[in-house]
Design a protein around this motif. Structure first.
Motif, mmCIF file in Angstrom:
data_model
loop_
_atom_site.group_PDB
_atom_site.id
_atom_site.type_symbol
_atom_site.label_atom_id
_atom_site.label_comp_id
_atom_site.label_asym_id
_atom_site.label_seq_id
_atom_site.Cartn_x
_atom_site.Cartn_y
_atom_site.Cartn_z
ATOM 1 N N ALA A 166 0.854 -1.171 0.044
ATOM 2 C CA ALA A 166 0.040 0.127 -0.047
ATOM 3 C C ALA A 166 1.058 1.239 0.080
ATOM 4 O O ALA A 166 2.057 1.124 0.515
ATOM 5 N N ALA A 167 0.584 2.342 -0.867
ATOM 6 C CA ALA A 167 1.486 3.351 -0.883
ATOM 7 C C ALA A 167 0.696 4.868 -0.934
ATOM 8 O O ALA A 167 -0.432 4.673 -1.390
ATOM 9 N N THR A 168 1.450 5.768 -0.405
ATOM 10 C CA THR A 168 0.939 7.174 -0.604
ATOM 11 C C THR A 168 2.155 8.151 -0.848
ATOM 12 O O THR A 168 2.969 7.789 -0.275
ATOM 13 N N VAL A 169 1.797 8.903 -1.556
ATOM 14 C CA VAL A 169 2.687 10.076 -1.954
ATOM 15 C C VAL A 169 2.117 11.610 -1.668
ATOM 16 O O VAL A 169 0.947 11.764 -2.174
ATOM 17 N N ILE A 170 2.974 12.337 -0.669
ATOM 18 C CA ILE A 170 2.172 13.391 -0.032
ATOM 19 C C ILE A 170 3.487 14.422 -0.278
ATOM 20 O O ILE A 170 4.483 14.444 -0.009
ATOM 21 N N GLU A 171 2.806 15.507 -0.954
ATOM 22 C CA GLU A 171 3.856 16.768 -1.074
ATOM 23 C C GLU A 171 3.653 17.676 -0.001
ATOM 24 O O GLU A 171 2.522 17.787 0.703
ATOM 25 N N VAL A 172 4.833 17.891 0.397
ATOM 26 C CA VAL A 172 5.070 18.788 1.729
ATOM 27 C C VAL A 172 5.736 20.072 1.446
ATOM 28 O O VAL A 172 6.507 20.089 0.593
ATOM 29 N N LYS A 173 5.511 21.002 2.311
ATOM 30 C CA LYS A 173 6.426 22.421 2.039
ATOM 31 C C LYS A 173 7.850 22.251 1.985
ATOM 32 O O LYS A 173 8.448 22.739 1.162
ATOM 33 N N THR A 174 8.168 21.460 3.032
ATOM 34 C CA THR A 174 9.704 21.416 3.231
ATOM 35 C C THR A 174 9.834 20.199 3.840
ATOM 36 O O THR A 174 9.069 19.527 4.740
ATOM 37 N N LEU A 175 11.226 19.541 3.795
ATOM 38 C CA LEU A 175 11.973 18.674 4.517
ATOM 39 C C LEU A 175 13.134 19.155 5.144
ATOM 40 O O LEU A 175 13.582 20.245 5.094
ATOM 41 N N PHE A 176 13.748 18.231 5.831
ATOM 42 C CA PHE A 176 15.238 18.631 6.631
ATOM 43 C C PHE A 176 15.878 19.286 5.495
ATOM 44 O O PHE A 176 16.342 18.576 4.538
ATOM 45 N N GLU A 177 16.573 20.263 6.026
ATOM 46 C CA GLU A 177 17.501 21.101 5.167
ATOM 47 C C GLU A 177 17.254 21.062 3.767
ATOM 48 O O GLU A 177 16.588 21.597 3.281
ATOM 49 N N THR A 178 18.292 20.285 3.001
ATOM 50 C CA THR A 178 18.222 20.498 1.410
ATOM 51 C C THR A 178 17.357 19.437 0.641
ATOM 52 O O THR A 178 17.329 19.018 -0.382
ATOM 53 N N LEU A 179 16.545 18.474 1.712
ATOM 54 C CA LEU A 179 16.325 17.226 1.069
ATOM 55 C C LEU A 179 14.851 17.581 0.549
ATOM 56 O O LEU A 179 14.226 18.250 0.813
ATOM 57 N N LYS A 180 14.579 16.669 -0.650
ATOM 58 C CA LYS A 180 13.465 16.794 -1.499
ATOM 59 C C LYS A 180 12.409 15.542 -1.490
ATOM 60 O O LYS A 180 11.499 15.720 -1.826
ATOM 61 N N VAL A 181 13.128 14.448 -0.844
ATOM 62 C CA VAL A 181 12.350 13.317 -0.699
ATOM 63 C C VAL A 181 12.572 12.452 0.389
ATOM 64 O O VAL A 181 13.881 12.378 0.972
ATOM 65 N N GLU A 182 11.514 11.814 1.075
ATOM 66 C CA GLU A 182 11.578 11.165 2.299
ATOM 67 C C GLU A 182 10.774 9.679 2.490
ATOM 68 O O GLU A 182 9.373 10.235 2.035
ATOM 69 N N MET A 183 11.176 8.700 2.643
ATOM 70 C CA MET A 183 10.312 7.618 2.584
ATOM 71 C C MET A 183 10.311 6.926 4.008
ATOM 72 O O MET A 183 11.241 6.617 4.512
ATOM 73 N N GLU A 184 9.268 6.477 4.273
ATOM 74 C CA GLU A 184 8.902 5.493 5.510
ATOM 75 C C GLU A 184 8.331 4.495 5.267
ATOM 76 O O GLU A 184 7.298 4.246 4.340
ATOM 77 N N ALA A 185 8.384 3.257 5.967
ATOM 78 C CA ALA A 185 7.893 2.054 5.522
ATOM 79 C C ALA A 185 7.614 1.037 6.572
ATOM 80 O O ALA A 185 8.153 1.349 7.766
ATOM 81 N N THR A 186 6.692 0.295 6.287
ATOM 82 C CA THR A 186 6.524 -0.877 7.254
ATOM 83 C C THR A 186 6.513 -2.329 6.633
ATOM 84 O O THR A 186 6.288 -2.744 5.449
ATOM 85 N N VAL A 187 7.368 -2.974 7.352
ATOM 86 C CA VAL A 187 7.855 -4.396 6.712
ATOM 87 C C VAL A 187 7.435 -5.511 7.794
ATOM 88 O O VAL A 187 7.584 -5.336 8.987
ATOM 89 N N VAL A 188 6.915 -6.681 7.385
ATOM 90 C CA VAL A 188 6.849 -7.827 8.104
ATOM 91 C C VAL A 188 7.434 -9.032 7.749
ATOM 92 O O VAL A 188 7.917 -9.257 6.827
ATOM 93 N N LYS A 189 7.570 -10.093 8.897
ATOM 94 C CA LYS A 189 7.833 -11.163 8.675
ATOM 95 C C LYS A 189 7.140 -12.313 9.468
ATOM 96 O O LYS A 189 6.660 -11.878 10.323
#
Length: 129
Positions: free
Chosen positions: A106-129
């Motif tokens: 399942a995925a979501t892409v969200i535009e935000v005003k800013t991220l940390f310092e000079t960053l343009k993209v950030e990804m967080e995930a959930t993984v199972v086993k």
């Protein structure tokens, strides 16, 4: 672990994500903090979107593998970007990475005003086993 993909339509298949993912009999869950294009010394990238996406995937992969989880068992991926059009201009990177690792999430892409310092993209995930 049992994983079931729920897709009432077929159009999302072209974008390599699922409308929903059900998991049963999970042994363990990994919640990965937002990963970005930061190098091993903690320096934020000031490179273009394409370069930052590549580095972000590398860092995401590194954390998941070091935790002894498999990329194919990712069930959720959230992307934050400061430039939605630029992210999707480089969507081939997403398609290639997801396909290479056999991920259905399942995925979501969200535009935000800013991220940390000079960053343009950030990804967080959930993984199972």
């Amino acid at each position: 672990m049992e994983k079931r993909i729920i897709n009432p339509w077929t159009w999302q298949n072209e974008r390599n994500y699922a409308q929903a993912v059900e998991v049963k009999n999970v042994q363990s869950s990994l919640y990965v903090s937002g990963q970005t294009a930061i190098d091993d010394n903690g320096k934020s990238s000031d490179a273009d979107m394409r370069t930052q996406i590549i580095k972000t995937f590398e860092n995401l992969e590194k954390v998941i593998l070091q935790a002894d989880f498999e990329l194919k068992n990712m069930v959720r991926l959230t992307v934050y970007t400061t430039d939605h059009p630029a992210f999707f201009e480089n969507f081939d990177l997403w398609q290639t990475w997801i396909t290479k690792h056999g991920i259905q999430q399942a995925a979501t892409v969200i535009e935000v005003k800013t991220l940390f310092e000079t960053l343009k993209v950030e990804m967080e995930a959930t993984v199972v086993k």
